[in-house]
Design an enzyme around this catalytic site. Structure first.
Site: not given
Ligand code: UDP
Length: 324
Positions: A11, A31, A36, A76, A117, A149, A153
């Site tokens: 996205f 990807d 995606g 990303l 990101a 998650y 990160k």
């Protein structure tokens, strides 16, 4: 410049790829199409300066070659979305940690600049809003899968800063707050595409809990423009920035706004998220960014209101259903 975007069919990645391509830049994307899609990049697919590699960032040989050939890397690629993280707990940890480690070490090896990101999820259950970048991380128990998650990160961020300090890697980390807009799928749990789909189908709009939890939603275009400005600033390297909107809304108000804008006859119902996700779901009551740091450096100032965002998303869904 030659840019590499990991997760460039996702996205946010696809909007970034489209914007860079529109500036005439050379853009490669890696990807695995897990979340995606080719549909996301259909506008740039035939552009001679767009190169697509359908593979995972765990394929070290390919990743190393792509990084070697690029001037700048936007990282990303990640397992994203509360629903997907909870349904794929092993992948979430491996892709998000091992994948990021791979990207960081090859960027270090070939001396490439990199943007990573990260996420507002990092702040977890901290209720002391607005969150400044140096706020405490308040994460729940490891038995609640949702928190994996945020933890992965956080590890990515620790790794990024370790590479910056120990290996002089030029890396920027940005924590993106609830980013929404055209192309965001309703399949991975994100609330706005879910509510819009429910509203357009006149099926019940499922508000979790009492709906008094709040979020700040930012348009993906504001995020992409913000990222492009941020990477131009030398002072940003080695540092972390919140990127989000300051416009706070309760999820109940969000449901009502979407119902009104769509003219839907859906009922708004209050459900226990544990009945939708497996056990191990826990929600955050508040999430608001303090964006003074990035504003001071780049003048970052989101342009789209929540109503603009919802209208854009509805238009996208309606257009897609007409072309099917
Ligand atoms: N949410 C909801 N109904 C849904 C999906 C999500 O009420 O069908 C709520 C969710 O509990 C959370 C908010 O909407 O409070 C934002 O959820 P999302 O998964 O989009 O993002 P995050 O929780 O990561 O901020």
């Amino acid at each position: 410049m030659k840019y590499l975007i990991t997760g460039g069919c996702g996205f946010i990645g696809s909007h970034l790829a489209e914007t860079l391509t529109s500036y005439g830049e050379d853009v490669s994307v890696i990807d695995d199409l897990s979340t995606g899609s080719l549909e996301n990049v259909k506008n740039i697919y035939c552009n001679k300066k767009f190169h697509l590699f359908i593979d995972t960032i765990l394929n070290c040989a390919l990743l190393e070659e792509l990084i070697k050939q690029s001037d700048f890397v936007f990282h990303l690629a990640a397992v994203v979305g509360v629903k997907r993280v909870m349904e794929n707990p092993v992948d979430s940890v491996i892709i998000n940690v091992e994948g990021t480690y791979n990207v960081l070490r090859y960027c270090t090896k070939y001396n490439k600049k990199i943007f990573i990101a990260s996420t507002s999820e990092i702040y977890g259950k901290n209720e002391n809003v607005p969150f400044k970048e140096d706020a405490d991380i308040v994460i729940g128990t490891t038995k609640k899968k949702r928190w994996s998650y945020a933890c992965t990160k956080a590890i990515d961020e620790f790794l990024a800063f370790a590479f910056f300090e120990e290996k002089a890697l030029s890396v920027i980390v940005a924590r993106l707050f609830n980013t929404v807009g055209p192309r965001q799928s309703d399949r991975y749990g994100m609330v706005i595409p879910r509510f819009i789909k429910q509203a357009l189908n006149n099926t019940p709009i499922t508000v979790f809990g009492n709906g008094q939890q709040t979020r700040c939603f930012i348009h993906v275009k504001d995020i992409v423009n913000g990222i492009i400005e941020l990477i131009k600033k030398d002072e940003a390297y080695g540092d972390v920035f919140n990127m989000g909107s300051e416009e706070e809304i309760t999820i109940k108000d969000l449901a009502e706004t979407i119902k009104n804008i769509t003219g839907s006859s859906s009922d708004i119902i209050f459900v226990n998220p544990q009945d939708i996700y497996s056990k191990g779901f826990e929600d955050m009551t508040k999430r608001v960014p303090d964006i003074s740091k990035i504003r001071a450096l780049t003048g970052f100032s989101p342009q789209f209101t929540i109503k603009d965002i919802i209208k854009d998303c509805i238009e996208d869904v309606t257009k897609k259903s007409q072309t099917r």
